[in-house]
Design a protein around this motif. Sequence first.
Motif, PDB file in Angstrom:
ATOM      1  N   ARG A  88       0.731  -0.771  -0.067  1.00 35.55           N
ATOM      2  CA  ARG A  88       0.152   0.063  -0.032  1.00 35.55           C
ATOM      3  C   ARG A  88       0.715   1.058  -0.221  1.00 35.55           C
ATOM      4  O   ARG A  88       0.586   2.072  -0.969  1.00 35.55           O
ATOM      5  CB  ARG A  88      -1.311  -0.218   1.479  1.00 35.55           C
ATOM      6  CG  ARG A  88      -1.638   0.654   1.110  1.00 35.55           C
ATOM      7  CD  ARG A  88      -2.787   1.242   2.821  1.00 35.55           C
ATOM      8  NE  ARG A  88      -2.312   0.983   3.793  1.00 35.55           N
ATOM      9  CZ  ARG A  88      -1.908   2.547   4.523  1.00 35.55           C
ATOM     10  NH1 ARG A  88      -1.634   3.540   3.945  1.00 35.55           N
ATOM     11  NH2 ARG A  88      -0.996   1.765   5.335  1.00 35.55           N
ATOM     12  N   MET A  89       1.818   1.239   1.074  1.00 35.61           N
ATOM     13  CA  MET A  89       2.465   2.446   0.968  1.00 35.61           C
ATOM     14  C   MET A  89       3.270   2.714  -0.723  1.00 35.61           C
ATOM     15  O   MET A  89       4.018   3.306  -0.566  1.00 35.61           O
ATOM     16  CB  MET A  89       3.950   2.448   1.911  1.00 35.61           C
ATOM     17  CG  MET A  89       2.932   3.004   3.575  1.00 35.61           C
ATOM     18  SD  MET A  89       2.469   4.167   3.246  1.00 35.61           S
ATOM     19  CE  MET A  89       3.384   5.356   2.611  1.00 35.61           C
ATOM     20  N   TYR A  90       4.218   1.567  -0.821  1.00 37.55           N
ATOM     21  CA  TYR A  90       5.052   1.890  -2.340  1.00 37.55           C
ATOM     22  C   TYR A  90       4.052   2.400  -2.908  1.00 37.55           C
ATOM     23  O   TYR A  90       4.759   3.127  -4.458  1.00 37.55           O
ATOM     24  CB  TYR A  90       5.280   0.602  -2.872  1.00 37.55           C
ATOM     25  CG  TYR A  90       5.820   0.374  -3.911  1.00 37.55           C
ATOM     26  CD1 TYR A  90       7.558   0.719  -3.776  1.00 37.55           C
ATOM     27  CD2 TYR A  90       5.146  -0.244  -5.303  1.00 37.55           C
ATOM     28  CE1 TYR A  90       7.539   0.631  -4.973  1.00 37.55           C
ATOM     29  CE2 TYR A  90       6.087   0.218  -5.762  1.00 37.55           C
ATOM     30  CZ  TYR A  90       7.704   0.645  -5.981  1.00 37.55           C
ATOM     31  OH  TYR A  90       8.306   0.697  -7.613  1.00 37.55           O
ATOM     32  N   ASP A  91       2.683   1.307  -2.412  1.00 37.04           N
ATOM     33  CA  ASP A  91       1.435   2.449  -4.454  1.00 37.04           C
ATOM     34  C   ASP A  91       1.414   3.715  -3.778  1.00 37.04           C
ATOM     35  O   ASP A  91       1.847   4.799  -5.216  1.00 37.04           O
ATOM     36  CB  ASP A  91       0.225   1.452  -4.040  1.00 37.04           C
ATOM     37  CG  ASP A  91       0.456   0.209  -5.093  1.00 37.04           C
ATOM     38  OD1 ASP A  91       1.619  -0.037  -6.171  1.00 37.04           O
ATOM     39  OD2 ASP A  91      -0.684  -0.812  -4.748  1.00 37.04           O
ATOM     40  N   GLU A  92       1.732   4.300  -2.699  1.00 37.68           N
ATOM     41  CA  GLU A  92       1.036   5.300  -2.663  1.00 37.68           C
ATOM     42  C   GLU A  92       2.387   6.794  -2.625  1.00 37.68           C
ATOM     43  O   GLU A  92       2.111   7.740  -3.195  1.00 37.68           O
ATOM     44  CB  GLU A  92       0.320   5.978  -0.899  1.00 37.68           C
ATOM     45  CG  GLU A  92       0.241   6.909  -0.802  1.00 37.68           C
ATOM     46  CD  GLU A  92      -0.086   6.768   1.160  1.00 37.68           C
ATOM     47  OE1 GLU A  92       0.883   7.877   1.934  1.00 37.68           O
ATOM     48  OE2 GLU A  92      -0.980   5.574   2.051  1.00 37.68           O
ATOM     49  N   ILE A  93       3.376   6.615  -1.878  1.00 39.37           N
ATOM     50  CA  ILE A  93       4.431   6.905  -2.909  1.00 39.37           C
ATOM     51  C   ILE A  93       5.033   6.904  -3.966  1.00 39.37           C
ATOM     52  O   ILE A  93       5.655   8.214  -4.598  1.00 39.37           O
ATOM     53  CB  ILE A  93       5.738   7.095  -1.646  1.00 39.37           C
ATOM     54  CG1 ILE A  93       6.238   5.142  -1.878  1.00 39.37           C
ATOM     55  CG2 ILE A  93       5.501   6.956  -0.334  1.00 39.37           C
ATOM     56  CD1 ILE A  93       8.186   4.937  -1.029  1.00 39.37           C
ATOM     57  N   ILE A  94       4.563   6.329  -4.923  1.00 42.21           N
ATOM     58  CA  ILE A  94       5.315   6.080  -6.432  1.00 42.21           C
ATOM     59  C   ILE A  94       3.351   6.757  -7.160  1.00 42.21           C
ATOM     60  O   ILE A  94       4.396   7.980  -7.488  1.00 42.21           O
ATOM     61  CB  ILE A  94       5.098   4.744  -6.832  1.00 42.21           C
ATOM     62  CG1 ILE A  94       5.838   4.121  -6.275  1.00 42.21           C
ATOM     63  CG2 ILE A  94       4.826   4.851  -8.340  1.00 42.21           C
ATOM     64  CD1 ILE A  94       7.197   4.305  -6.604  1.00 42.21           C
ATOM     65  N   ALA A  95       2.787   7.383  -6.303  1.00 38.55           N
ATOM     66  CA  ALA A  95       1.715   7.828  -7.355  1.00 38.55           C
ATOM     67  C   ALA A  95       1.985   9.987  -6.552  1.00 38.55           C
ATOM     68  O   ALA A  95       1.776  10.210  -7.495  1.00 38.55           O
ATOM     69  CB  ALA A  95       0.071   7.516  -6.848  1.00 38.55           C
ATOM     70  N   LYS A  96       2.578   9.485  -5.339  1.00 40.42           N
ATOM     71  CA  LYS A  96       2.420  11.008  -5.002  1.00 40.42           C
ATOM     72  C   LYS A  96       3.998  11.713  -5.804  1.00 40.42           C
ATOM     73  O   LYS A  96       5.104  12.839  -5.759  1.00 40.42           O
ATOM     74  CB  LYS A  96       3.321  11.109  -3.030  1.00 40.42           C
ATOM     75  CG  LYS A  96       1.837  11.566  -2.388  1.00 40.42           C
ATOM     76  CD  LYS A  96       2.169  10.688  -1.007  1.00 40.42           C
ATOM     77  CE  LYS A  96       0.747  10.539  -0.248  1.00 40.42           C
ATOM     78  NZ  LYS A  96       1.414  11.094   0.980  1.00 40.42           N
ATOM     79  N   GLY A  97       4.658  10.662  -5.724  1.00 41.49           N
ATOM     80  CA  GLY A  97       5.935  11.217  -7.401  1.00 41.49           C
ATOM     81  C   GLY A  97       7.773  10.247  -7.039  1.00 41.49           C
ATOM     82  O   GLY A  97       8.481  10.891  -7.409  1.00 41.49           O
ATOM     83  N   ALA A  98       7.699   9.019  -6.009  1.00 45.00           N
ATOM     84  CA  ALA A  98       8.793   9.320  -5.975  1.00 45.00           C
ATOM     85  C   ALA A  98       9.000   7.701  -7.154  1.00 45.00           C
ATOM     86  O   ALA A  98       7.837   7.766  -7.555  1.00 45.00           O
ATOM     87  CB  ALA A  98       8.529   7.854  -4.680  1.00 45.00           C
ATOM     88  N   THR A 113       9.911  -6.855   0.465  1.00 43.85           N
ATOM     89  CA  THR A 113      10.402  -5.586   0.955  1.00 43.85           C
ATOM     90  C   THR A 113      10.033  -4.866  -0.732  1.00 43.85           C
ATOM     91  O   THR A 113       9.610  -5.533  -1.414  1.00 43.85           O
ATOM     92  CB  THR A 113      11.612  -5.425   0.267  1.00 43.85           C
ATOM     93  OG1 THR A 113      11.808  -6.172  -0.577  1.00 43.85           O
ATOM     94  CG2 THR A 113      12.774  -6.262   1.281  1.00 43.85           C
ATOM     95  N   ALA A 114      10.516  -3.491  -1.104  1.00 41.02           N
ATOM     96  CA  ALA A 114       9.890  -2.755  -1.870  1.00 41.02           C
ATOM     97  C   ALA A 114      11.027  -1.575  -1.733  1.00 41.02           C
ATOM     98  O   ALA A 114      11.540  -1.104  -0.757  1.00 41.02           O
ATOM     99  CB  ALA A 114       8.593  -2.191  -1.773  1.00 41.02           C
ATOM    100  N   PHE A 115      11.400  -0.773  -3.333  1.00 44.15           N
ATOM    101  CA  PHE A 115      12.044  -0.433  -3.723  1.00 44.15           C
ATOM    102  C   PHE A 115      12.059   1.241  -4.064  1.00 44.15           C
ATOM    103  O   PHE A 115      11.604   1.137  -5.385  1.00 44.15           O
ATOM    104  CB  PHE A 115      13.585  -0.432  -3.632  1.00 44.15           C
ATOM    105  CG  PHE A 115      14.415  -1.489  -2.929  1.00 44.15           C
ATOM    106  CD1 PHE A 115      15.727  -1.126  -2.234  1.00 44.15           C
ATOM    107  CD2 PHE A 115      14.551  -3.031  -3.136  1.00 44.15           C
ATOM    108  CE1 PHE A 115      16.166  -2.388  -1.460  1.00 44.15           C
ATOM    109  CE2 PHE A 115      14.526  -3.564  -2.245  1.00 44.15           C
ATOM    110  CZ  PHE A 115      15.901  -3.376  -1.106  1.00 44.15           C
ATOM    111  N   PHE A 116      12.407   2.218  -3.908  1.00 43.28           N
ATOM    112  CA  PHE A 116      11.878   3.231  -4.780  1.00 43.28           C
ATOM    113  C   PHE A 116      13.356   4.755  -4.787  1.00 43.28           C
ATOM    114  O   PHE A 116      13.985   4.597  -3.569  1.00 43.28           O
ATOM    115  CB  PHE A 116      10.803   4.509  -3.769  1.00 43.28           C
ATOM    116  CG  PHE A 116      10.784   4.687  -2.642  1.00 43.28           C
ATOM    117  CD1 PHE A 116      11.370   6.293  -2.532  1.00 43.28           C
ATOM    118  CD2 PHE A 116      10.513   4.100  -1.669  1.00 43.28           C
ATOM    119  CE1 PHE A 116      11.271   6.423  -1.029  1.00 43.28           C
ATOM    120  CE2 PHE A 116      11.140   4.313  -0.518  1.00 43.28           C
ATOM    121  CZ  PHE A 116      11.303   5.921   0.178  1.00 43.28           C
ATOM    122  N   ALA A 117      13.313   4.809  -4.854  1.00 39.47           N
ATOM    123  CA  ALA A 117      13.964   6.936  -5.479  1.00 39.47           C
ATOM    124  C   ALA A 117      14.238   7.707  -5.348  1.00 39.47           C
ATOM    125  O   ALA A 117      12.620   8.183  -5.634  1.00 39.47           O
ATOM    126  CB  ALA A 117      15.134   7.080  -7.151  1.00 39.47           C
TER     127      ALA A 117
END
Length: 129
Positions: A88-98, A113-117
Motif C-alpha cells: 500500500r505504501m509503495y503504491d502511495e509514494i509512487i503515486a505522489k512522485g517517488a 520489501t520494495a525500493f524507490f528513489a
Amino acid sequence: MKAKIALITILTDNVPVMVDFYTKVLGFEIAGDHGENVEFHSEGVRFAICSRSILSSITNDHAGFKEERRGQSFELAFPLETREEVDRMYDEIIAKGAAPVASPADMPWGQRTAFFADPDGNIHELFAE
C-alpha cells in the motif's frame, strides 16, 4: 568513542526539491529550517537535508579533502507493520512522485520489501517482517 549514530544528513545540490519530496511524498515534518540545512522530526535519530556546498565549505576548503561522488552510497530503510502495508505504501509514494525501483516482493530472508528513489537518485527501502 561509542558506536552510535546521532544524525543522518543527506547532502544535495537541490535542497528545496529534496525537502519537498521528504515532506510531501514521505510525510516527514520539518523541525528546523535554516534555508540550506533543514532538519526533520524523526524518532530515534536526527535526520536532515543539507546543501552539499555548505559541507564543502567546511571540509574541502579547510581540510583539503575532496573525493568525487560515486554512485549510490547509502540507503534509508523504512519499517512498516505489515506486509500489506509495504504494498500500500509503495503504491502511495509512487503515486505522489517517488521513482519506482523495485515493486514489493517477498525476499529469501523473510521480509517483504520494495525500493524507490528520491529526486537525487538515492534508493530507499520499505520493508516488513
